[in-house]
Design a protein around this motif. Structure first.
Motif, short mmCIF file in Angstrom:
data_model
loop_
_atom_site.label_atom_id
_atom_site.label_comp_id
_atom_site.label_asym_id
_atom_site.label_seq_id
_atom_site.Cartn_x
_atom_site.Cartn_y
_atom_site.Cartn_z
N VAL A 155 -19.27 79.61 86.56
CA VAL A 155 -18.51 78.74 85.68
C VAL A 155 -17.39 78.03 86.44
O VAL A 155 -17.04 76.89 86.12
CB VAL A 155 -17.95 79.54 84.48
N ALA A 156 -16.85 78.67 87.48
CA ALA A 156 -15.78 78.04 88.27
C ALA A 156 -16.32 76.84 89.03
O ALA A 156 -15.68 75.78 89.10
CB ALA A 156 -15.18 79.05 89.24
N LEU A 157 -17.52 76.98 89.60
CA LEU A 157 -18.11 75.87 90.34
C LEU A 157 -18.55 74.76 89.39
O LEU A 157 -18.48 73.58 89.73
CB LEU A 157 -19.29 76.36 91.18
N LEU A 158 -19.01 75.15 88.21
CA LEU A 158 -19.38 74.15 87.21
C LEU A 158 -18.17 73.32 86.81
O LEU A 158 -18.24 72.09 86.73
CB LEU A 158 -19.97 74.86 85.98
N TRP A 159 -17.05 73.99 86.57
CA TRP A 159 -15.82 73.27 86.22
C TRP A 159 -15.38 72.36 87.36
O TRP A 159 -14.97 71.23 87.14
CB TRP A 159 -14.73 74.28 85.89
N GLN A 160 -15.49 72.84 88.59
CA GLN A 160 -15.12 72.02 89.75
C GLN A 160 -15.99 70.78 89.82
O GLN A 160 -15.50 69.67 90.08
CB GLN A 160 -15.27 72.85 91.03
N ARG A 161 -17.27 70.96 89.58
CA ARG A 161 -18.19 69.82 89.66
C ARG A 161 -17.85 68.75 88.63
O ARG A 161 -17.91 67.55 88.93
CB ARG A 161 -19.63 70.29 89.44
N GLU A 162 -17.51 69.19 87.43
CA GLU A 162 -17.28 68.23 86.35
C GLU A 162 -15.91 67.57 86.40
O GLU A 162 -15.71 66.52 85.78
CB GLU A 162 -17.47 68.92 84.99
N LEU A 191 -19.04 67.96 79.43
CA LEU A 191 -18.99 69.42 79.43
C LEU A 191 -19.82 70.01 78.29
O LEU A 191 -20.54 71.00 78.47
CB LEU A 191 -17.54 69.90 79.32
N ARG A 192 -19.74 69.39 77.11
CA ARG A 192 -20.53 69.90 75.99
C ARG A 192 -22.02 69.76 76.27
O ARG A 192 -22.82 70.64 75.92
CB ARG A 192 -20.14 69.17 74.70
N ALA A 193 -22.40 68.65 76.90
CA ALA A 193 -23.82 68.45 77.21
C ALA A 193 -24.32 69.50 78.20
O ALA A 193 -25.44 70.01 78.09
CB ALA A 193 -24.02 67.05 77.78
N VAL A 194 -23.47 69.86 79.17
CA VAL A 194 -23.87 70.87 80.15
C VAL A 194 -24.00 72.23 79.49
O VAL A 194 -24.98 72.96 79.71
CB VAL A 194 -22.83 70.93 81.30
N ILE A 195 -23.04 72.60 78.65
CA ILE A 195 -23.04 73.92 78.03
C ILE A 195 -24.23 74.06 77.07
O ILE A 195 -24.78 75.15 76.92
CB ILE A 195 -21.70 74.16 77.31
N ARG A 196 -24.63 72.97 76.45
CA ARG A 196 -25.76 73.05 75.53
C ARG A 196 -27.06 73.43 76.23
O ARG A 196 -28.02 73.84 75.58
CB ARG A 196 -25.96 71.70 74.81
N ARG A 197 -27.10 73.29 77.53
CA ARG A 197 -28.32 73.63 78.26
C ARG A 197 -28.53 75.13 78.38
O ARG A 197 -29.61 75.58 78.74
CB ARG A 197 -28.28 73.01 79.66
#
Length: 662
Positions: A373-380, A399-405
């Motif tokens: 989740v830390a790298l995901l946040w960094q990417r976005e 972010l919502r679109a990513v989490i929906r996956r």
């Protein structure tokens, strides 16, 4: 292939589960009772130091009280050897001395061919290893020994070889041994010529690394070019009946064994990284085969270890690979199955880091690996300028679109909650509550906890806001959440406000996080099902328990979108106003020590505003207030609060004999 009746029963009767499992674990002598077939050991399926893995040898079943893995000898071989059902039966039948039932002709023919192909692959391994020791392999030996720092023992251990220059060296060698051309081609060791000539070798002038499956069988090769001008620095075997690049890992078998002994599973980028790490003591290291990690490879990694550490070069290419892997992993996440990321210093791969700073530096980086989740946040968020509402809204939408996956609703809810906290820290929302200080929160007031001895500048729940205000906060939160569950089409419109809320109600934050991870096209039934699956039935029961929630118009009329929109707009506005009044009260507390008399007047004025924002009935308000001698409106409940406050600092309260001092 179908097995005859009674074959599996006979196989299980002849097989000692303790003996099968004993090859993979060290039995705990204190807990085990060999005479009764009651055996205990640390679990081979997850990392632990205590013996929670139980084998009942008489019944033929195992169970782990830690990770809850269970099964019999067949499932144990399947899991630990990474083989299919029939292959596991074949392994156990061979050990038990049982003849496998005759296969149908086509299946038998296919199995026989795979056996022949495996035999040819082993011949190729021998040929390449021999060539490395010849004069033709001198440059390759120098590269391995001098530039890469491998010892002769390490070269032998990893069965590294060399494919000499020339078009048909391996072809001629295998043909001389009487191996049929179709088998050589079937192994991917040679390619047919499109010019009508004899087939030519796949690998030429390359250092060769054998690729073996989980059972140690050679299935393919990886080759590193010695010529810097070669079109491909690394080349893998083509897809064959034995070799599937997207379903294979380099060093799979030894890494699984090392991980079973407690080592963390490390995923490196290439062959030499794996070899360098393994030789330095990090034996549970694997690598994909020159391509981005596939879904099948990720599932294979999770069968070895619940949380592999992906160690990537700290350059742009390494970061891109990490970001691609996040997209592969998100839909596959399960409870307890995730990834951590270890980014090496820029310009260094594991081999270079080990040579420069030693295994301790590598271990420190692995210990500091970040959750996904830390790298995901960094990417976005990295490199984005978020200086306008529109840009922030675009970030929220992404972010919502990513989490929906994320398929698992519980994990999706936890990711949404974590992203909400990180977003709050980025934009400054809810900083006071997470600061660890002692500022008032509705959650504490709702529980009715009285403050400790009242310090001069440290008033708390009962002196700042009464139980009514706290209860109103909880009810408004519940109405907002219940309305959005019934009108998910409004999630995009009100998602901003929902993300910025600092929830006080029990379970409200978790419900909000799951809502934010839902799609606006979801139905009420679909969202409620996700909440039940992710948070349990208590979440919905607690949310709808207050009568005020069930009576809200937007809750009673779930199909009326416009009514829901008006209700949400009003509820968010009232909630913001109420919380704003409470914040002003908190700020006023800071001035109490310097001017307690003036503070009381200010506090009463703010309290009246807070109660007004709480939506109390005007008539009740009038009935609840008296007029004090000095003209200030004081709630009856506040009298006791102020008495306690003034007595604590040595003044008489407004209900005392002297009144306020002039």
């Amino acid at each position: 292939m179908s097995l005859p009746p009674g074959f599996l029963d006979e196989l299980r009767a002849r097989t000692s589960l303790a003996q099968v499992v004993g090859r993979k674990v060290m039995w705990d002598a204190r807990k085990s009772n060999q005479g009764k077939g009651d055996m205990w050991a640390p679990c081979p399926f997850h990392q632990e130091k205590t013996a929670s893995f139980h084998v009942d040898d008489r019944k033929g079943y195992y169970y782990c009280f830690g990770c809850h893995e269970k099964g019999d000898a067949i499932s144990f071989v399947q899991e630990t050897e990474n083989v299919g059902f029939m292959e596991a039966i074949e392994i156990l039948a061979q050990e038990a001395g049982m003849q496998m039932p005759a296969r149908d002709p086509k299946a038998q023919e296919k199995a026989d061919r795979r056996t022949e192909l495996s035999r040819v692959m082993e011949e190729a391994v021998k040929f390449y290893r021999l060539q490395l020791q010849t004069g033709a392999g001198a440059a390759a030996r120098a590269y391995l020994l001098e530039r890469r720092g491998l010892s002769p023992d390490a070269i032998a251990r990893w069965e590294i070889g060399f494919a000499p220059e020339g078009w048909q060296n391996l072809w001629d060698h295998l043909a001389a041994k009487g191996i049929a051309p179709d088998l050589i081609l079937g192994c991917g060791l040679a390619k047919p010529s499109d010019k009508g000539r004899q087939p030519y070798d796949t690998f030429r002038n390359r250092i060769i690394f054998p690729i073996r499956d989980g059972r140690g069988r050679a299935t393919g090769f990886g080759g590193r070019a010695m010529d810097p001008n070669d079109n491909a620095k690394y080349l893998n075997s083509p897809e064959t009946e034995l070799f599937d690049k997207g379903r294979s890992l380099f060093n799979q078998g030894p890494a699984r064994e090392a991980a079973g002994k407690g080592q963390p599973l490390v995923v490196a980028e290439g062959y030499m990284d794996v070899i360098a790490l393994s030789e330095a003591g990090f034996g549970a290291t694997v690598a994909p085969l020159g391509t981005a990690i596939t879904e099948d490879q990720l599932r294979l990694l999770w069968r070895i270890h619940d949380e592999p550490i992906v160690a990537l070069d700290g350059d742009t290419a390494g970061l891109r690979a990490a970001m691609r892997l996040i997209d592969v992993a998100l839909p596959l996440l399960e409870a307890g199955k995730s990834l951590r990321f270890c980014l090496l210093p820029e310009g260094q791969d594991p081999d270079e880091l080990l040579k420069a700073k030693g295994p301790e530096a590598m271990q420190a980086l692995l210990d500091a690996a970040q959750p996904m989740v830390a790298l995901l946040w960094q990417r976005e968020t990295e490199g984005k300028v978020l200086d306008s509402p529109e840009r922030r809204a675009a970030l929220d939408k992404a972010l919502r679109a990513v989490i929906r996956r994320i398929a698992d609703p519980a994990i999706r809810a936890h990711y949404a909650e974590e992203i909400r906290h990180r977003r709050g820290e980025l934009f400054g929302f809810g900083a006071q509550r997470r600061s660890g200080g002692s500022a008032w929160t509705p959650r504490r007031a709702a529980r009715g906890r009285a403050p400790d001895a009242v310090p001069v500048a440290g008033t708390r729940a009962s002196l700042l806001a009464g139980a009514d205000e706290a209860q109103t906060l909880l009810l408004r939160e519940a109405v907002i959440l219940a309305t959005l569950i019934r009108a998910p089409c409004l999630l995009e419109e009100f998602g901003h406000a929902l993300e910025e809320m600092d929830f006080a109600g029990p379970g409200h934050a978790a419900v909000a996080a799951l809502l934010l991870s839902c799609d606006p096209q979801d139905t009420q039934a679909g969202i409620e099902e996700k909440i039940l699956a992710g948070l349990g039935p208590e979440a919905l029961e607690t949310l709808h328990a207050p009568r005020h929630v069930s009576l809200a118009p937007s809750v009673r009329k779930p199909g009326d979108t416009e009514l829901a929109r008006l209700c949400l707009t009003e509820e968010f506005a009232k909630l913001a106003a109420l919380r704003g009044a409470v914040r002003e009260i908190e700020e006023a507390v800071a001035g109490f020590a310097e001017a307690p008399e003036a503070w009381i007047d200010h506090r009463l004025s703010l309290s009246a505003r807070a109660r007004e924002m709480a939506g109390r009935n005007q008539d009740n308000d009038r009935a609840d207030f008296d007029i004090a001698e000095n003209g200030a409106r004081i709630d009856r409940d506040e009298r006791s609060d102020l008495d306690a406050l003034l007595n604590a600092i040595g003044l008489d309260g407004p209900g005392g004999g002297t009144g306020r001092q002039e």
